[in-house]
Enzyme design. Structure first.
Site, short mmCIF file in Angstrom:
data_model
loop_
_atom_site.label_atom_id
_atom_site.label_comp_id
_atom_site.label_asym_id
_atom_site.label_seq_id
_atom_site.Cartn_x
_atom_site.Cartn_y
_atom_site.Cartn_z
N ASN A 21 0.39 -6.62 -15.26
CA ASN A 21 -0.30 -5.46 -14.71
C ASN A 21 -1.40 -5.12 -15.71
O ASN A 21 -1.15 -4.51 -16.74
CB ASN A 21 0.72 -4.31 -14.57
CG ASN A 21 0.10 -3.06 -13.98
OD1 ASN A 21 -1.12 -2.99 -13.79
ND2 ASN A 21 0.95 -2.07 -13.71
N ARG A 61 -0.20 -7.44 -10.35
CA ARG A 61 -0.46 -6.22 -9.60
C ARG A 61 -1.97 -6.14 -9.36
O ARG A 61 -2.75 -6.20 -10.30
CB ARG A 61 -0.02 -5.01 -10.42
CG ARG A 61 -0.26 -3.76 -9.66
CD ARG A 61 0.16 -2.57 -10.45
NE ARG A 61 0.22 -1.42 -9.59
CZ ARG A 61 0.91 -0.35 -9.86
NH1 ARG A 61 1.61 -0.30 -10.95
NH2 ARG A 61 0.91 0.66 -9.03
N HIS A 65 0.01 3.03 -4.15
CA HIS A 65 1.42 3.11 -4.55
C HIS A 65 2.33 2.31 -3.63
O HIS A 65 3.53 2.55 -3.54
CB HIS A 65 1.94 4.58 -4.58
CG HIS A 65 1.38 5.39 -5.69
ND1 HIS A 65 1.07 6.73 -5.56
CD2 HIS A 65 1.10 5.08 -6.97
CE1 HIS A 65 0.60 7.19 -6.72
NE2 HIS A 65 0.61 6.20 -7.58
N HIS A 110 6.25 10.05 -4.41
CA HIS A 110 5.99 9.34 -5.68
C HIS A 110 5.16 10.29 -6.54
O HIS A 110 3.95 10.43 -6.36
CB HIS A 110 5.22 8.03 -5.39
CG HIS A 110 4.87 7.28 -6.64
ND1 HIS A 110 5.42 6.06 -6.97
CD2 HIS A 110 4.02 7.58 -7.66
CE1 HIS A 110 4.94 5.64 -8.12
NE2 HIS A 110 4.07 6.56 -8.56
N GLY A 123 4.06 10.95 -10.12
CA GLY A 123 3.87 10.54 -11.51
C GLY A 123 2.53 11.08 -11.97
O GLY A 123 2.06 12.10 -11.46
N GLY A 132 -0.20 9.57 -11.33
CA GLY A 132 -0.78 9.47 -10.00
C GLY A 132 0.31 9.95 -9.04
O GLY A 132 1.49 9.71 -9.28
N ARG A 187 -6.54 13.94 -11.58
CA ARG A 187 -7.32 13.77 -10.34
C ARG A 187 -7.14 14.98 -9.43
O ARG A 187 -6.07 15.56 -9.39
CB ARG A 187 -6.89 12.51 -9.60
CG ARG A 187 -7.35 11.24 -10.28
CD ARG A 187 -6.77 10.02 -9.61
NE ARG A 187 -5.79 9.35 -10.45
CZ ARG A 187 -4.94 8.44 -10.03
NH1 ARG A 187 -4.91 8.09 -8.76
NH2 ARG A 187 -4.09 7.89 -10.87
N ILE A 213 7.72 12.44 -12.62
CA ILE A 213 8.03 13.83 -12.28
C ILE A 213 9.16 13.87 -11.25
O ILE A 213 10.11 14.65 -11.37
CB ILE A 213 6.77 14.56 -11.74
CG1 ILE A 213 5.67 14.57 -12.80
CG2 ILE A 213 7.10 15.95 -11.25
CD1 ILE A 213 4.30 15.02 -12.28
N GLU A 220 8.11 -0.86 -9.77
CA GLU A 220 7.04 -1.66 -9.16
C GLU A 220 7.05 -3.09 -9.69
O GLU A 220 6.76 -4.04 -8.96
CB GLU A 220 5.68 -0.99 -9.43
CG GLU A 220 5.51 0.28 -8.61
CD GLU A 220 4.66 1.34 -9.26
OE1 GLU A 220 4.99 1.74 -10.41
OE2 GLU A 220 3.69 1.77 -8.65
P1 ADP Z 1 2.39 6.89 -14.13
O1 ADP Z 1 1.81 7.39 -12.84
O2 ADP Z 1 1.39 6.87 -15.25
O3 ADP Z 1 3.25 5.65 -14.02
P2 ADP Z 1 4.92 8.26 -14.57
O4 ADP Z 1 5.53 7.86 -13.28
O5 ADP Z 1 5.49 7.73 -15.84
O6 ADP Z 1 3.35 8.07 -14.58
O7 ADP Z 1 4.98 9.88 -14.64
C1 ADP Z 1 4.41 10.58 -15.68
C2 ADP Z 1 4.62 12.07 -15.42
O8 ADP Z 1 6.02 12.33 -15.38
C3 ADP Z 1 4.01 12.95 -16.50
O9 ADP Z 1 3.39 14.09 -15.92
C4 ADP Z 1 5.24 13.37 -17.28
O10 ADP Z 1 5.09 14.61 -17.93
C5 ADP Z 1 6.26 13.50 -16.16
N1 ADP Z 1 7.61 13.55 -16.69
C6 ADP Z 1 8.30 12.59 -17.32
N2 ADP Z 1 9.52 13.07 -17.73
C7 ADP Z 1 9.58 14.36 -17.34
C8 ADP Z 1 10.54 15.39 -17.46
N3 ADP Z 1 11.70 15.20 -18.07
N4 ADP Z 1 10.25 16.60 -16.92
C9 ADP Z 1 9.07 16.82 -16.30
N5 ADP Z 1 8.12 15.89 -16.15
C10 ADP Z 1 8.35 14.68 -16.66
#
Ligand code: ADP
Length: 395
Positions: free
Chosen positions: A9, A90, A178, A205, A207, A209, A238, A326, A376
């Protein structure tokens, strides 16, 4: 000996990789890692499953190609018996043409290059990864797996913008992203709860993103991201949903340059822009700043609106799934989203939610609510095995 596949990736300043053995129904992860800080001071980090994590020294200012060569050298040294039978990549954009993974040849590569303008921030790096891997392993099949492919079966009304029809014909459509995550969750849900998995399911989903996907029978019907990965939910940096008239105002009345507008929408907006504190949900949850709390409220509000809208699209909801950083780890966000949606038939089990259990609804909830970690890379590995025809036993 079992076939092995590597997934790659390649992003703007990093290359993530994972090595899998193709000896089980789902490919078995052996080691994963990433080279970060390409072009500056690169760091090479690996994590062996059930073993140690370590950092490997690298020379400065690596290109994508050199980083990939370093990754394969390391794999060959560390796992001399693991002959790589295929490499899965990816690729963020498959345009209109690619509705499933494909073996990469010169023609495919040329077609993927034509899509650079649709995803200028990601596609060039994905292609650099492919070129690097082709150079390192010219005789090994390379498979492209697309973030857009899972959504390519959408009906016209979920695929179009109400611009003149010729724009639709030119391919200016709602592609959605995604897709590898959603496809993985669709397959996992079939194993976890086969009955509900066949019904109307919304996957959140959430995160850095963030998007939602509404499915029926495990297939994508509609999603919140559109032509670009800007549409829909607010994200780390974003903006998500916005009035195009506001963009016209910025361009015409404030003479904002296109590059500046791009930076504003992709890098300075979303949770970071609203809060002025951070793009990171953990930091916002820990912050006492009123604007951080307002950003969280905005995020929850938009997720709720989009869940309700997508429920209408699929004619009712049978299961809700939270995934990504998240979605998998923030009880507060999940509770906030579900709280306002009791009228849909969602009822949260507060204790299960606090524990990040895999089922977080009470038993009386008409609609089950799941927390399902996404993967993924595993989806790419499985597509790679299937597309390269490596294993008859893997379905
Ligand atoms: P990406 O889209 O970069 O793959 P991720 O799926 O790893 O991102 O998600 C990152 C987000 O998840 C960030 O906003 C991070 O703060 C949030 N996050 C990770 N662990 C926790 C937690 N324990 N509580 C709240 N938010 C979290």
């Amino acid at each position: 000996m079992a076939d092995h596949v590597v997934t790659l990736n390649a992003g703007s300043s990093s290359v993530k990789f994972a090595l899998y053995a193709a000896d089980e129904e789902w490919p078995r992860l052996i080691v994963s890692g990433r080279v970060e800080g390409l072009g500056a001071k690169p760091r090479f980090h690996v994590a062996v499953v059930g073993g140690r994590a370590s950092d490997i020294p690298l020379p400065p200012k690596l290109t994508h190609k050199k980083a990939i060569a370093a990754i394969f050298e390391w794999i060959e040294d560390a796992y001399p018996g693991a002959a790589v039978s295929a490499i899965g990549h990816r690729v963020v954009h498959g345009g209109l043409r690619f509705a499933s993974p494909v073996i990469i040849d010169a023609e495919t590569l040329a077609q993927l290059r034509e899509l650079i303008s649709l995803a200028p921030l990601h596609q060039p790096h994905n292609l650099a990864g492919i070129e690097g891997a082709c150079e390192a392993f010219p005789h090994v099949p390379q498979v492209a797996c697309f973030d857009t492919a899972f959504h390519r079966g959408h009906a016209f009304v979920d695929d179009a913008y109400a611009l003149p029809y010729s724009y639709y014909e030119r391919g200016l459509r709602r592609f959605g992203f995604h897709g590898l995550s959603y496809e993985y969750i669709a397959r996992r849900l079939r194993a976890i709860d086969p009955i509900h998995a066949e019904g109307g399911v919304i996957v959140a989903h959430l995160g850095n993103g963030a998007s939602l996907c509404a499915m029926k029978g495990g297939r994508s019907i509609a999603t919140t991201m559109g032509f670009s990965a800007l549409e829909g939910l607010p994200m780390g940096t974003r903006c998500g949903q916005i009035d195009p008239g506001l963009l016209l105002y910025l361009l015409q009345s404030e003479a904002t340059a296109p590059e500046e507008l791009s930076r504003l929408l992709y890098e300075r907006s979303g949770l970071l822009g609203l809060s002025g504190v951070s793009h990171d949900m953990r930091a916002l949850e820990a912050s006492k700043e009123p604007r951080a709390q307002a950003a969280i409220a905005y995020f929850i509000h938009r997720v709720k609106i989009e869940i309700a809208a997508l429920t209408a699209v699929i004619g009712g909801l049978d299961a809700l799934v939270f995934t990504a950083g998240i979605g998998e780890r923030s009880p507060r966000i999940r509770a906030g989203v579900v709280e306002g949606l009791g009228w849909l038939g969602l009822a949260l089990d507060a204790a299960a939610n606090a524990r990040d259990d895999s089922l977080i609804s009470v038993s009386q909830s008409r609609i089950p609510i799941f927390v399902t970690p996404t993967d993924e890379e595993a989806m790419i590995a499985r597509h790679t095995i299937e597309t390269a025809g490596l294993s008859e036993t893997v379905r």
